[in-house]
Every structure is written in C-alpha cells, then in structure tokens.
Design a protein around this motif. Sequence first.
Motif, mmCIF file in Angstrom:
data_model
loop_
_atom_site.group_PDB
_atom_site.id
_atom_site.type_symbol
_atom_site.label_atom_id
_atom_site.label_comp_id
_atom_site.label_asym_id
_atom_site.label_seq_id
_atom_site.Cartn_x
_atom_site.Cartn_y
_atom_site.Cartn_z
ATOM 1 N N ILE A 31 -61.094 -99.165 -49.905
ATOM 2 C CA ILE A 31 -60.678 -97.621 -49.471
ATOM 3 C C ILE A 31 -62.018 -96.745 -49.362
ATOM 4 C CG2 ILE A 31 -59.247 -95.692 -49.572
ATOM 5 C CD1 ILE A 31 -57.335 -97.352 -51.270
ATOM 6 N N CYS A 32 -62.338 -96.191 -48.036
ATOM 7 C CA CYS A 32 -63.423 -95.476 -47.780
ATOM 8 C C CYS A 32 -63.134 -94.116 -48.548
ATOM 9 C CB CYS A 32 -63.549 -95.230 -46.224
ATOM 10 S SG CYS A 32 -64.763 -94.262 -45.894
ATOM 11 N N THR A 33 -64.306 -93.599 -49.130
ATOM 12 C CA THR A 33 -64.463 -92.282 -50.066
ATOM 13 C C THR A 33 -64.264 -91.125 -48.875
ATOM 14 O OG1 THR A 33 -66.638 -92.539 -50.255
ATOM 15 C CG2 THR A 33 -65.269 -93.251 -52.030
ATOM 16 N N HIS A 34 -64.642 -91.306 -47.571
ATOM 17 C CA HIS A 34 -64.623 -90.209 -46.979
ATOM 18 C C HIS A 34 -63.244 -89.834 -46.520
ATOM 19 C CE1 HIS A 34 -64.511 -88.268 -42.722
ATOM 20 N NE2 HIS A 34 -65.084 -87.494 -43.439
ATOM 21 N N ASP A 35 -62.357 -90.483 -46.018
ATOM 22 C CA ASP A 35 -61.033 -90.132 -45.718
ATOM 23 C C ASP A 35 -59.932 -91.522 -45.735
ATOM 24 O OD1 ASP A 35 -59.005 -88.339 -45.184
ATOM 25 O OD2 ASP A 35 -59.074 -88.567 -42.893
ATOM 26 N N GLY A 36 -60.318 -92.368 -46.486
ATOM 27 C CA GLY A 36 -59.385 -93.329 -47.000
ATOM 28 C C GLY A 36 -59.490 -94.573 -45.891
ATOM 29 N N GLY A 37 -60.036 -94.816 -44.829
ATOM 30 C CA GLY A 37 -60.137 -95.712 -43.936
ATOM 31 C C GLY A 37 -60.292 -97.054 -44.566
ATOM 32 N N PRO A 38 -59.754 -98.180 -44.108
ATOM 33 C CA PRO A 38 -59.696 -99.453 -44.585
ATOM 34 C C PRO A 38 -60.967 -100.351 -44.130
ATOM 35 C CG PRO A 38 -58.501 -99.342 -42.510
ATOM 36 C CD PRO A 38 -59.160 -97.978 -42.737
ATOM 37 N N VAL A 69 -69.558 -101.119 -43.212
ATOM 38 C CA VAL A 69 -69.280 -99.982 -42.202
ATOM 39 C C VAL A 69 -67.830 -99.603 -41.920
ATOM 40 C CG1 VAL A 69 -69.900 -98.839 -39.920
ATOM 41 C CG2 VAL A 69 -71.290 -100.545 -41.339
ATOM 42 N N CYS A 70 -67.450 -98.455 -42.243
ATOM 43 C CA CYS A 70 -65.943 -97.937 -42.230
ATOM 44 C C CYS A 70 -65.478 -97.874 -40.629
ATOM 45 C CB CYS A 70 -65.828 -96.534 -42.822
ATOM 46 S SG CYS A 70 -63.968 -96.010 -42.707
ATOM 47 N N PRO A 71 -64.636 -98.422 -40.487
ATOM 48 C CA PRO A 71 -63.917 -98.290 -38.876
ATOM 49 C C PRO A 71 -63.624 -97.177 -38.283
ATOM 50 C CG PRO A 71 -62.131 -99.322 -40.246
ATOM 51 C CD PRO A 71 -63.278 -99.040 -41.119
ATOM 52 N N ARG A 72 -63.406 -95.958 -39.199
ATOM 53 C CA ARG A 72 -62.752 -94.847 -38.597
ATOM 54 C C ARG A 72 -63.841 -93.799 -38.198
ATOM 55 N NH1 ARG A 72 -58.620 -92.332 -42.433
ATOM 56 N NH2 ARG A 72 -58.536 -90.832 -40.620
ATOM 57 N N HIS A 73 -64.975 -93.468 -39.257
ATOM 58 C CA HIS A 73 -66.021 -92.681 -38.624
ATOM 59 C C HIS A 73 -67.252 -92.962 -38.795
ATOM 60 C CE1 HIS A 73 -62.282 -90.250 -39.955
ATOM 61 N NE2 HIS A 73 -62.382 -89.771 -38.895
ATOM 62 N N GLY A 74 -67.383 -94.218 -39.459
ATOM 63 C CA GLY A 74 -68.537 -94.992 -39.555
ATOM 64 C C GLY A 74 -69.488 -94.825 -40.978
ATOM 65 N N ALA A 75 -68.792 -94.439 -41.820
ATOM 66 C CA ALA A 75 -69.508 -94.069 -43.088
ATOM 67 C C ALA A 75 -70.138 -95.618 -43.496
ATOM 68 C CB ALA A 75 -68.693 -93.702 -44.097
ATOM 69 N N ARG A 76 -71.287 -95.726 -44.114
ATOM 70 C CA ARG A 76 -71.850 -97.059 -44.445
ATOM 71 C C ARG A 76 -71.933 -97.021 -46.078
ATOM 72 N NH1 ARG A 76 -76.032 -99.449 -40.439
ATOM 73 N NH2 ARG A 76 -75.348 -98.808 -38.602
ATOM 74 N N TYR A 80 -73.152 -93.597 -47.329
ATOM 75 C CA TYR A 80 -74.236 -92.966 -46.457
ATOM 76 C C TYR A 80 -73.641 -92.241 -45.430
ATOM 77 C CZ TYR A 80 -77.466 -95.544 -48.892
ATOM 78 O OH TYR A 80 -78.287 -96.347 -49.959
ATOM 79 N N PHE A 81 -73.195 -91.044 -45.681
ATOM 80 C CA PHE A 81 -72.344 -90.248 -44.700
ATOM 81 C C PHE A 81 -71.935 -88.901 -45.417
ATOM 82 C CE2 PHE A 81 -68.296 -89.450 -42.373
ATOM 83 C CZ PHE A 81 -68.790 -89.515 -41.103
ATOM 84 N N PRO A 82 -71.818 -87.765 -44.887
ATOM 85 C CA PRO A 82 -71.612 -86.795 -45.606
ATOM 86 C C PRO A 82 -70.018 -86.753 -45.973
ATOM 87 C CG PRO A 82 -72.468 -86.091 -43.358
ATOM 88 C CD PRO A 82 -72.430 -87.610 -43.430
HETATM 89 S S1 FES Z 1 -62.674 -92.453 -43.278
HETATM 90 FE FE1 FES Z 1 -64.230 -93.874 -43.374
HETATM 91 S S2 FES Z 1 -65.635 -92.593 -42.537
HETATM 92 FE FE2 FES Z 1 -64.238 -91.435 -42.311
#
Ligand code: FES
Length: 104
Positions: A43-50, A62-69, A78-80
């Motif tokens: 689960i991505c720590t930015h906004d829960g992306g799978p 690399v998260c599929p939603r907004h590209g956090a690495r 590595y992403f705000p």
């Molecule tokens: S939810 Fe993963 S980068 Fe935004």
Amino acid sequence: MTQFIKVAKLSELKEGVITGVYPDDVSVALALINGSVHAFANICTHDGGPLDEGEIVNGCAVCPRHGARFDLVTGTGYFPAAGPIAIYQVRVEGDDVLVGLSEE
Ligand code: FES
C-alpha cells in the motif's frame, strides 16, 4: 518475534514483476529482482495506491497512481508526502517463499 509464513512459490515469481499476497490478511507485495526476492508493504504511503499494480524501475517499486518510488532495501519513499513503506524479511526454502511478519 517474527513469524514466517509461506506466501508463494519461487518458480511462479517473474523477474521484475510485482505480485500481491495476503498472509494473515496483511497486504504484502513480492518482487524478484536480479534473482532475489523482496517483500514490502503493498500500500503506497502517499494515498493508498496498490504497489502490486505498479512496476519495478532501477530496483524501486513505482506506484501506479502518481508515480511515487520506494527503495526496496530501505523502504524510503521518493515523492512529496510519501513516507517509507514497511520492508519484510524473506526466506527461500527450496521453492517456497516465506515472509516474516512481526508479532506485537
Ligand atoms: S497513491 Fe501512490 S503515488 Fe499517490
């Protein structure tokens, strides 16, 4: 104490592909990179992306939603506004892949 749970067959993992597994209802992602299995929070720590729907680039998930690495050794994001992800211990016993989940 760490409990190791069998989650997959090594022969079923594909190099550079992320696979989601659910030991004890924990969403864990597995990735085979240069022959080594990595296990990390799915689960991505930015906004829960799978993360199991994302890809591996230069050893990072690399998260599929907004590209956090996420570094798959340290868990660093590595992403705000993306904190680190949990990294789990892995054991490979024959063709079995086991993931270590910490018990509180
Ligand atoms: S939810 Fe993963 S980068 Fe935004």
